[in-house]
Scaffold this motif. Structure first.
Motif, PDB file in Angstrom:
ATOM      1  N   LEU A   1      -7.625   5.867  -0.051  1.00  0.00           N
ATOM      2  CA  LEU A   1      -8.866   5.422   0.587  1.00  0.00           C
ATOM      3  C   LEU A   1      -8.602   4.283   1.570  1.00  0.00           C
ATOM      4  N   VAL A   2      -7.722   3.357   1.196  1.00  0.00           N
ATOM      5  CA  VAL A   2      -7.391   2.238   2.088  1.00  0.00           C
ATOM      6  C   VAL A   2      -6.684   2.739   3.334  1.00  0.00           C
ATOM      7  N   VAL A   3      -5.755   3.679   3.162  1.00  0.00           N
ATOM      8  CA  VAL A   3      -5.044   4.257   4.306  1.00  0.00           C
ATOM      9  C   VAL A   3      -6.026   4.958   5.241  1.00  0.00           C
ATOM     10  N   ILE A   4      -6.941   5.735   4.690  1.00  0.00           N
ATOM     11  CA  ILE A   4      -7.939   6.435   5.512  1.00  0.00           C
ATOM     12  C   ILE A   4      -8.820   5.434   6.256  1.00  0.00           C
ATOM     13  N   PHE A   5      -9.206   4.372   5.587  1.00  0.00           N
ATOM     14  CA  PHE A   5     -10.063   3.353   6.208  1.00  0.00           C
ATOM     15  C   PHE A   5      -9.397   2.747   7.435  1.00  0.00           C
ATOM     16  N   PHE A   6      -8.141   2.312   7.282  1.00  0.00           N
ATOM     17  CA  PHE A   6      -7.462   1.674   8.419  1.00  0.00           C
ATOM     18  C   PHE A   6      -7.061   2.691   9.480  1.00  0.00           C
ATOM     19  N   ALA A   7      -6.797   3.930   9.062  1.00  0.00           N
ATOM     20  CA  ALA A   7      -6.497   4.974  10.045  1.00  0.00           C
ATOM     21  C   ALA A   7      -7.696   5.231  10.952  1.00  0.00           C
ATOM     22  N   VAL A   8      -8.884   5.106  10.406  1.00  0.00           N
ATOM     23  CA  VAL A   8     -10.109   5.273  11.199  1.00  0.00           C
ATOM     24  C   VAL A   8     -10.355   4.047  12.084  1.00  0.00           C
ATOM     25  N   GLN A   9     -10.051   2.858  11.542  1.00  0.00           N
ATOM     26  CA  GLN A   9     -10.309   1.618  12.271  1.00  0.00           C
ATOM     27  C   GLN A   9      -9.355   1.433  13.452  1.00  0.00           C
ATOM     28  N   VAL A  10      -8.087   1.719  13.243  1.00  0.00           N
ATOM     29  CA  VAL A  10      -7.081   1.555  14.307  1.00  0.00           C
ATOM     30  C   VAL A  10      -6.237   2.829  14.406  1.00  0.00           C
ATOM     31  N   PRO A  11      -6.824   3.917  14.856  1.00  0.00           N
ATOM     32  CA  PRO A  11      -6.128   5.219  14.859  1.00  0.00           C
ATOM     33  C   PRO A  11      -4.910   5.266  15.768  1.00  0.00           C
ATOM     34  N   SER A  12      -4.875   4.427  16.788  1.00  0.00           N
ATOM     35  CA  SER A  12      -3.779   4.514  17.759  1.00  0.00           C
ATOM     36  C   SER A  12      -2.488   3.867  17.270  1.00  0.00           C
ATOM     37  N   THR A  13      -2.576   3.009  16.260  1.00  0.00           N
ATOM     38  CA  THR A  13      -1.379   2.271  15.830  1.00  0.00           C
ATOM     39  C   THR A  13      -1.068   2.401  14.347  1.00  0.00           C
ATOM     40  N   PHE A  14      -2.078   2.540  13.499  1.00  0.00           N
ATOM     41  CA  PHE A  14      -1.840   2.420  12.059  1.00  0.00           C
ATOM     42  C   PHE A  14      -0.933   3.516  11.513  1.00  0.00           C
ATOM     43  N   LEU A  15      -1.166   4.763  11.918  1.00  0.00           N
ATOM     44  CA  LEU A  15      -0.414   5.879  11.364  1.00  0.00           C
ATOM     45  C   LEU A  15       0.807   6.279  12.194  1.00  0.00           C
ATOM     46  N   THR A  16       1.230   5.412  13.083  1.00  0.00           N
ATOM     47  CA  THR A  16       2.446   5.710  13.842  1.00  0.00           C
ATOM     48  C   THR A  16       3.668   5.542  12.943  1.00  0.00           C
ATOM     49  N   PHE A  17       4.751   6.229  13.303  1.00  0.00           N
ATOM     50  CA  PHE A  17       5.970   6.159  12.496  1.00  0.00           C
ATOM     51  C   PHE A  17       6.492   4.727  12.410  1.00  0.00           C
ATOM     52  N   ASP A  18       6.470   4.030  13.545  1.00  0.00           N
ATOM     53  CA  ASP A  18       6.994   2.661  13.566  1.00  0.00           C
ATOM     54  C   ASP A  18       6.204   1.758  12.620  1.00  0.00           C
ATOM     55  N   ASN A  19       4.872   1.903  12.620  1.00  0.00           N
ATOM     56  CA  ASN A  19       4.060   1.038  11.771  1.00  0.00           C
ATOM     57  C   ASN A  19       4.230   1.388  10.305  1.00  0.00           C
ATOM     58  N   ILE A  20       4.240   2.674   9.986  1.00  0.00           N
ATOM     59  CA  ILE A  20       4.438   3.079   8.590  1.00  0.00           C
ATOM     60  C   ILE A  20       5.803   2.617   8.088  1.00  0.00           C
ATOM     61  N   SER A  21       6.831   2.766   8.934  1.00  0.00           N
ATOM     62  CA  SER A  21       8.170   2.324   8.564  1.00  0.00           C
ATOM     63  C   SER A  21       8.197   0.826   8.324  1.00  0.00           C
ATOM     64  N   ASN A  22       7.477   0.082   9.166  1.00  0.00           N
ATOM     65  CA  ASN A  22       7.421  -1.371   9.019  1.00  0.00           C
ATOM     66  C   ASN A  22       6.721  -1.761   7.720  1.00  0.00           C
ATOM     67  N   VAL A  23       5.616  -1.088   7.399  1.00  0.00           N
ATOM     68  CA  VAL A  23       4.890  -1.380   6.165  1.00  0.00           C
ATOM     69  C   VAL A  23       5.777  -1.133   4.948  1.00  0.00           C
ATOM     70  N   LEU A  24       6.479  -0.012   4.943  1.00  0.00           N
ATOM     71  CA  LEU A  24       7.341   0.315   3.810  1.00  0.00           C
ATOM     72  C   LEU A  24       8.518  -0.654   3.701  1.00  0.00           C
ATOM     73  N   ARG A  25       9.049  -1.071   4.861  1.00  0.00           N
ATOM     74  CA  ARG A  25      10.164  -2.035   4.843  1.00  0.00           C
ATOM     75  C   ARG A  25       9.697  -3.369   4.254  1.00  0.00           C
ATOM     76  N   VAL A  26       8.537  -3.827   4.701  1.00  0.00           N
ATOM     77  CA  VAL A  26       8.009  -5.097   4.191  1.00  0.00           C
ATOM     78  C   VAL A  26       7.686  -4.987   2.706  1.00  0.00           C
ATOM     79  N   SER A  27       7.082  -3.867   2.305  1.00  0.00           N
ATOM     80  CA  SER A  27       6.675  -3.695   0.909  1.00  0.00           C
ATOM     81  C   SER A  27       7.867  -3.517  -0.023  1.00  0.00           C
ATOM     82  N   ALA A  28       9.020  -3.125   0.504  1.00  0.00           N
ATOM     83  CA  ALA A  28      10.189  -2.851  -0.331  1.00  0.00           C
ATOM     84  C   ALA A  28      10.569  -4.060  -1.184  1.00  0.00           C
ATOM     85  N   PHE A  29      10.522  -5.245  -0.597  1.00  0.00           N
ATOM     86  CA  PHE A  29      10.888  -6.460  -1.328  1.00  0.00           C
ATOM     87  C   PHE A  29       9.885  -6.728  -2.453  1.00  0.00           C
ATOM     88  N   LEU A  30       8.599  -6.562  -2.136  1.00  0.00           N
ATOM     89  CA  LEU A  30       7.567  -6.784  -3.144  1.00  0.00           C
ATOM     90  C   LEU A  30       7.626  -5.716  -4.235  1.00  0.00           C
TER      91      LEU A  30
END
Length: 319
Positions: free
Chosen positions: A15-44
């Motif tokens: 639900l959170v992913v869908i929400f932000f995908a609707v809010q910022v469709p041009s950037t949120f679901l891009t490969f670079d952004n998803i890769s960045n989110v996963l890289r940052v979350s890896a440590f946590l």
């Protein structure tokens, strides 16, 4: 209803992913952004796995010292590397430092019988102070070879190396908790410590091993951060404890112990990173992001209460 309860955290993430995908469709679901989110979350993710095991072990189990452990261990390893010591040896020493601090935490909890909150809070201040004394106001920067930095900032097949490391840690630790006697015993003492003692489980040794393991995990994350940032300093990890506890709670692991899935803790860690990333893309200020983080944690606790109620009402009645 049983499956809805089990999948509730995954549905929340969706639900959170869908929400932000609707809010910022041009950037949120891009490969670079998803890769960045996963890289940052890896440590946590790695931190949440260790914190999750501590909390599952019960007895009010919680480790507030993992941030300072990460700082001191990484500073020691960094100083050794900057002094020309072999990288592998430096990393091993850093991990041993984390294990040693975890051992002290475990002794304070299992032998001295201090509440985990009190024991680890005191250790957090002591270890952080030791890191400041060790570094004497200096920062080790820019002296790390590429082979070391690859762990924290490298990519493999277009995917950040920390993502692979987090995935391996998740698989190993989830297997350890689900498929081994040690892991089942950790759940047992979290469910009912007295019953576990009567059944012959070495509760003190088990609690000791849990804190040692978490100390090693915290030290490992600290070293990974140094590899990512190309710098080591004593202020590293000041928010590690709250972030990891937040991820665990968001993942539905009961603070009472003995209940919850490490896989859901992974989801909780990713969810926190997705929310932070989405709020940044939307243009929400850092102050409001802090507010939202707190609100999400409170909401997660309320969700846990609701899920427990539904489980008692429907799942058990289904037999």
């Amino acid at each position: 209803m049983k499956y809805l309860i089990k999948l509730s955290r995954w549905l929340l993430l969706l639900l959170v992913v869908i929400f932000f995908a609707v809010q910022v469709p041009s950037t949120f679901l891009t490969f670079d952004n998803i890769s960045n989110v996963l890289r940052v979350s890896a440590f946590l993710v790695i931190l949440a796995l260790g914190q999750g095991i501590v909390i599952i072990s019960g007895n009010g189990g919680i480790d507030l010292s993992n941030g300072s452990v990460a700082a001191l261990s990484s500073c020691i390893s960094a100083l050794m590397i900057s002094g020309g010591v072999n990288i592998i040896l430096a990393v091993i020493v850093g991990l041993l430092v984390g294990a040693g601090i975890g051992l002290v935490n475990g002794l304070l909890v299992s032998v001295v019988k201090l509440p985990p909150f009190v024991a680890t809070y005191g250790m957090d201040s002591a270890v952080r102070g030791a890191a400041y004394i060790l570094m004497s106001g200096t920062i080790v920067y820019g002296v790390f070879p590429d082979s070391f930095r690859f762990m924290g900032s490298g990519t493999l097949f277009g995917i950040g190396v920390p993502i692979y490391i987090a995935a391996i840690c998740a698989v190993v630790l989830i297997f350890l908790m689900v498929k081994t006697i040690w892991g089942r015993n950790v759940y047992s003492i979290g469910n009912n410590k007295r019953a576990a003692e009567i059944s012959g489980i070495g509760v003190n040794r088990l609690q000791l091993s849990v804190f040692v393991l978490n100390g090693v995990i915290a030290a490992f994350v600290g070293i990974l951060y140094v590899a990512r940032l190309n710098a080591a300093e004593p202020v590293l990890g000041t928010d590690f404890s709250l972030q990891s506890i937040g991820a665990v709670v968001l993942g539905g692991i009961s603070l009472a112990g003995g209940k919850g899935s490490l896989l859901n803790a992974v989801v909780g860690a990713i969810l926190i990173s997705v929310i932070n990333n989405g709020l940044t893309l939307v243009g929400v200020s850092s102050h409001w992001q802090t507010f939202v983080f707190g609100a999400v944690i409170v909401g997660a606790i309320l969700l846990e209460v609701l899920m427990s109620f539904l489980e008692k009402k429907y799942v058990k009645s289904d037999g």
